[in-house]
Design a protein around this motif. Structure first.
Motif, PDB file in Angstrom:
ATOM      1  N   GLU A  87      12.067  -0.138  -7.049  1.00 44.75           N
ATOM      2  CA  GLU A  87      13.058  -1.288  -8.112  1.00 44.75           C
ATOM      3  C   GLU A  87      14.368  -0.675  -8.789  1.00 44.75           C
ATOM      4  O   GLU A  87      15.488  -1.587  -8.829  1.00 44.75           O
ATOM      5  N   SER A  88      14.339   0.249  -8.959  1.00 45.02           N
ATOM      6  CA  SER A  88      15.624   0.713 -10.082  1.00 45.02           C
ATOM      7  C   SER A  88      16.746   0.918  -8.727  1.00 45.02           C
ATOM      8  O   SER A  88      18.210   0.964  -8.705  1.00 45.02           O
ATOM      9  N   PHE A  89      16.501   1.316  -7.860  1.00 48.57           N
ATOM     10  CA  PHE A  89      17.194   2.352  -6.892  1.00 48.57           C
ATOM     11  C   PHE A  89      17.410   1.588  -5.408  1.00 48.57           C
ATOM     12  O   PHE A  89      17.819   1.834  -4.360  1.00 48.57           O
ATOM     13  N   GLY A  90      16.404   0.436  -5.390  1.00 50.94           N
ATOM     14  CA  GLY A  90      16.573  -0.507  -4.042  1.00 50.94           C
ATOM     15  C   GLY A  90      17.844  -0.571  -3.533  1.00 50.94           C
ATOM     16  O   GLY A  90      17.861  -0.677  -2.111  1.00 50.94           O
ATOM     17  N   GLU A  91      18.516  -1.298  -3.423  1.00 54.13           N
ATOM     18  CA  GLU A  91      20.082  -1.698  -3.268  1.00 54.13           C
ATOM     19  C   GLU A  91      21.441  -0.832  -4.121  1.00 54.13           C
ATOM     20  O   GLU A  91      22.309  -1.356  -4.062  1.00 54.13           O
ATOM     21  N   GLU A  92      20.759  -0.635  -4.892  1.00 54.55           N
ATOM     22  CA  GLU A  92      21.683   1.299  -5.759  1.00 54.55           C
ATOM     23  C   GLU A  92      21.803   2.142  -5.178  1.00 54.55           C
ATOM     24  O   GLU A  92      21.412   3.018  -5.780  1.00 54.55           O
ATOM     25  N   TYR A  93      22.845   2.456  -4.069  1.00 55.02           N
ATOM     26  CA  TYR A  93      22.775   3.646  -3.670  1.00 55.02           C
ATOM     27  C   TYR A  93      23.834   4.369  -4.466  1.00 55.02           C
ATOM     28  O   TYR A  93      23.082   5.743  -4.566  1.00 55.02           O
TER      29      TYR A  93
ATOM     30  N   ILE B 214      15.563   3.812   1.623  1.00 56.39           N
ATOM     31  CA  ILE B 214      16.569   3.723   0.194  1.00 56.39           C
ATOM     32  C   ILE B 214      17.398   5.178   0.534  1.00 56.39           C
ATOM     33  O   ILE B 214      18.132   5.107   0.257  1.00 56.39           O
ATOM     34  N   PHE B 215      16.202   6.018   1.364  1.00 55.92           N
ATOM     35  CA  PHE B 215      17.051   7.212   1.126  1.00 55.92           C
ATOM     36  C   PHE B 215      17.831   7.535   2.131  1.00 55.92           C
ATOM     37  O   PHE B 215      18.941   7.973   2.156  1.00 55.92           O
ATOM     38  N   GLU B 216      17.750   6.854   3.421  1.00 59.64           N
ATOM     39  CA  GLU B 216      18.278   6.824   4.241  1.00 59.64           C
ATOM     40  C   GLU B 216      19.776   6.043   3.677  1.00 59.64           C
ATOM     41  O   GLU B 216      20.376   6.302   4.423  1.00 59.64           O
ATOM     42  N   GLU B 217      19.679   4.990   3.394  1.00 59.50           N
ATOM     43  CA  GLU B 217      20.798   4.150   3.336  1.00 59.50           C
ATOM     44  C   GLU B 217      21.599   4.570   2.543  1.00 59.50           C
ATOM     45  O   GLU B 217      22.568   4.410   2.103  1.00 59.50           O
ATOM     46  N   ALA B 218      20.983   5.725   1.133  1.00 59.85           N
ATOM     47  CA  ALA B 218      21.551   6.417   0.294  1.00 59.85           C
ATOM     48  C   ALA B 218      22.873   7.299   0.664  1.00 59.85           C
ATOM     49  O   ALA B 218      23.602   7.849   0.156  1.00 59.85           O
ATOM     50  N   GLY B 219      21.832   7.877   2.032  1.00 58.14           N
ATOM     51  CA  GLY B 219      22.834   8.780   2.787  1.00 58.14           C
ATOM     52  C   GLY B 219      22.448  10.228   2.250  1.00 58.14           C
ATOM     53  O   GLY B 219      23.167  11.406   2.440  1.00 58.14           O
ATOM     54  N   LEU B 220      21.620  10.011   1.457  1.00 60.17           N
ATOM     55  CA  LEU B 220      20.723  11.247   0.890  1.00 60.17           C
ATOM     56  C   LEU B 220      20.505  12.923   1.898  1.00 60.17           C
ATOM     57  O   LEU B 220      19.773  12.293   2.477  1.00 60.17           O
ATOM     58  N   SER B 221      20.672  14.001   1.519  1.00 58.42           N
ATOM     59  CA  SER B 221      20.563  14.830   2.889  1.00 58.42           C
ATOM     60  C   SER B 221      19.148  14.941   2.208  1.00 58.42           C
ATOM     61  O   SER B 221      18.271  14.796   1.914  1.00 58.42           O
ATOM     62  N   GLN B 222      19.049  15.601   3.077  1.00 55.89           N
ATOM     63  CA  GLN B 222      16.828  16.685   3.162  1.00 55.89           C
ATOM     64  C   GLN B 222      16.587  17.380   1.591  1.00 55.89           C
ATOM     65  O   GLN B 222      15.517  16.696   1.326  1.00 55.89           O
ATOM     66  N   ASP B 223      17.913  17.898   0.909  1.00 50.78           N
ATOM     67  CA  ASP B 223      17.042  18.794   0.406  1.00 50.78           C
ATOM     68  C   ASP B 223      17.052  17.852  -0.872  1.00 50.78           C
ATOM     69  O   ASP B 223      16.770  17.976  -1.448  1.00 50.78           O
ATOM     70  N   ASP B 224      18.239  16.408  -0.774  1.00 45.59           N
ATOM     71  CA  ASP B 224      18.337  15.930  -1.745  1.00 45.59           C
ATOM     72  C   ASP B 224      16.897  14.575  -2.044  1.00 45.59           C
ATOM     73  O   ASP B 224      16.069  14.686  -2.668  1.00 45.59           O
ATOM     74  N   ARG B 225      16.161  14.213  -0.476  1.00 42.73           N
ATOM     75  CA  ARG B 225      15.305  13.715  -0.189  1.00 42.73           C
ATOM     76  C   ARG B 225      13.962  14.646  -1.131  1.00 42.73           C
ATOM     77  O   ARG B 225      13.238  13.965  -1.379  1.00 42.73           O
TER      78      ARG B 225
ATOM     79  N   ASP C 211       0.897  -1.499  -0.287  1.00 39.45           N
ATOM     80  CA  ASP C 211      -0.115   0.072  -0.304  1.00 39.45           C
ATOM     81  C   ASP C 211       0.741   0.784  -0.062  1.00 39.45           C
ATOM     82  O   ASP C 211       1.997   0.632  -0.073  1.00 39.45           O
ATOM     83  N   GLU C 212      -0.041   2.562   0.044  1.00 45.64           N
ATOM     84  CA  GLU C 212       0.846   3.784  -0.757  1.00 45.64           C
ATOM     85  C   GLU C 212       2.169   3.702   0.919  1.00 45.64           C
ATOM     86  O   GLU C 212       3.279   4.630   0.698  1.00 45.64           O
ATOM     87  N   ARG C 213       1.977   3.424   2.239  1.00 41.70           N
ATOM     88  CA  ARG C 213       2.424   3.768   3.202  1.00 41.70           C
ATOM     89  C   ARG C 213       3.451   2.960   2.673  1.00 41.70           C
ATOM     90  O   ARG C 213       4.417   3.574   3.761  1.00 41.70           O
ATOM     91  N   GLU C 214       3.237   1.778   3.102  1.00 44.43           N
ATOM     92  CA  GLU C 214       4.575   0.513   2.908  1.00 44.43           C
ATOM     93  C   GLU C 214       5.557   0.821   1.141  1.00 44.43           C
ATOM     94  O   GLU C 214       6.515   1.251   1.975  1.00 44.43           O
ATOM     95  N   ILE C 215       4.804   1.679   0.615  1.00 44.02           N
ATOM     96  CA  ILE C 215       5.587   2.217  -0.503  1.00 44.02           C
ATOM     97  C   ILE C 215       6.330   3.250  -0.310  1.00 44.02           C
ATOM     98  O   ILE C 215       7.935   3.311  -0.525  1.00 44.02           O
ATOM     99  N   GLN C 216       5.610   4.188   0.839  1.00 40.53           N
ATOM    100  CA  GLN C 216       6.781   5.813   1.137  1.00 40.53           C
ATOM    101  C   GLN C 216       7.781   5.133   2.182  1.00 40.53           C
ATOM    102  O   GLN C 216       8.915   5.583   2.599  1.00 40.53           O
ATOM    103  N   GLU C 217       7.450   4.334   3.551  1.00 37.93           N
ATOM    104  CA  GLU C 217       8.216   3.836   3.831  1.00 37.93           C
ATOM    105  C   GLU C 217       9.761   2.977   3.141  1.00 37.93           C
ATOM    106  O   GLU C 217      10.870   2.874   4.388  1.00 37.93           O
ATOM    107  N   GLU C 218       9.427   2.183   2.521  1.00 36.75           N
ATOM    108  CA  GLU C 218      10.599   1.647   1.278  1.00 36.75           C
ATOM    109  C   GLU C 218      11.270   3.030  -0.105  1.00 36.75           C
ATOM    110  O   GLU C 218      12.940   2.956   0.368  1.00 36.75           O
ATOM    111  N   ILE C 219      10.867   3.927  -0.019  1.00 44.30           N
ATOM    112  CA  ILE C 219      11.635   5.224   0.035  1.00 44.30           C
ATOM    113  C   ILE C 219      12.368   5.353   1.125  1.00 44.30           C
ATOM    114  O   ILE C 219      13.347   5.834   0.860  1.00 44.30           O
ATOM    115  N   ASP C 220      11.587   5.647   2.251  1.00 47.82           N
ATOM    116  CA  ASP C 220      12.217   5.805   2.999  1.00 47.82           C
ATOM    117  C   ASP C 220      13.848   5.838   3.792  1.00 47.82           C
ATOM    118  O   ASP C 220      14.846   5.844   3.971  1.00 47.82           O
TER     119      ASP C 220
END
Length: 95
Positions: A45-51, A14-25, A3-12
């Motif tokens: 799918e594209s960036f899940g493990e491709e930080y 990925i952002f965390e694992e990639a070390g993106l700044s808040q501006d980049d997020r 669902d949308e919540r789970e999708i957003q959690e996964e995106i978050d």
């Protein structure tokens, strides 16, 4: 199916694992929110493990925004993209 919540959690995650700044997020979040569920799933799918790839595309996106309609800046970006992807392809062909 997530669902949308789970999708957003996964995106978050990925952002965390990639070390993106808040501006980049924020940059990605704004675009992903407008793009719809299909694109958000493709992002996962594209960036899940491709930080490294995500960090490259984040910088590339920022460069494209800053270039605007400046043809010379845009051509430099294309040269950088070509160099990056040539390196990636060489690396993968050596594996």
């Amino acid at each position: 199916m997530k669902d949308e919540r789970e999708i957003q959690e996964e995106i978050d995650r990925i952002f965390e694992e990639a070390g993106l700044s808040q501006d980049d997020r924020n940059l990605w979040s704004g675009r992903l929110a407008e793009a719809g569920e299909y694109v958000r799933r493709a992002f996962i799918e594209s960036f899940g493990e491709e930080y490294d790839l995500l960090r490259f595309f984040t910088g590339d996106l920022r460069n494209r925004i800053e270039a605007g309609r400046d043809r010379q800046k845009f051509e430099r970006i294309l040269t950088e993209e070509k160099s990056y992807f040539t390196g990636v392809l060489r690396h993968h062909s050596e594996d």
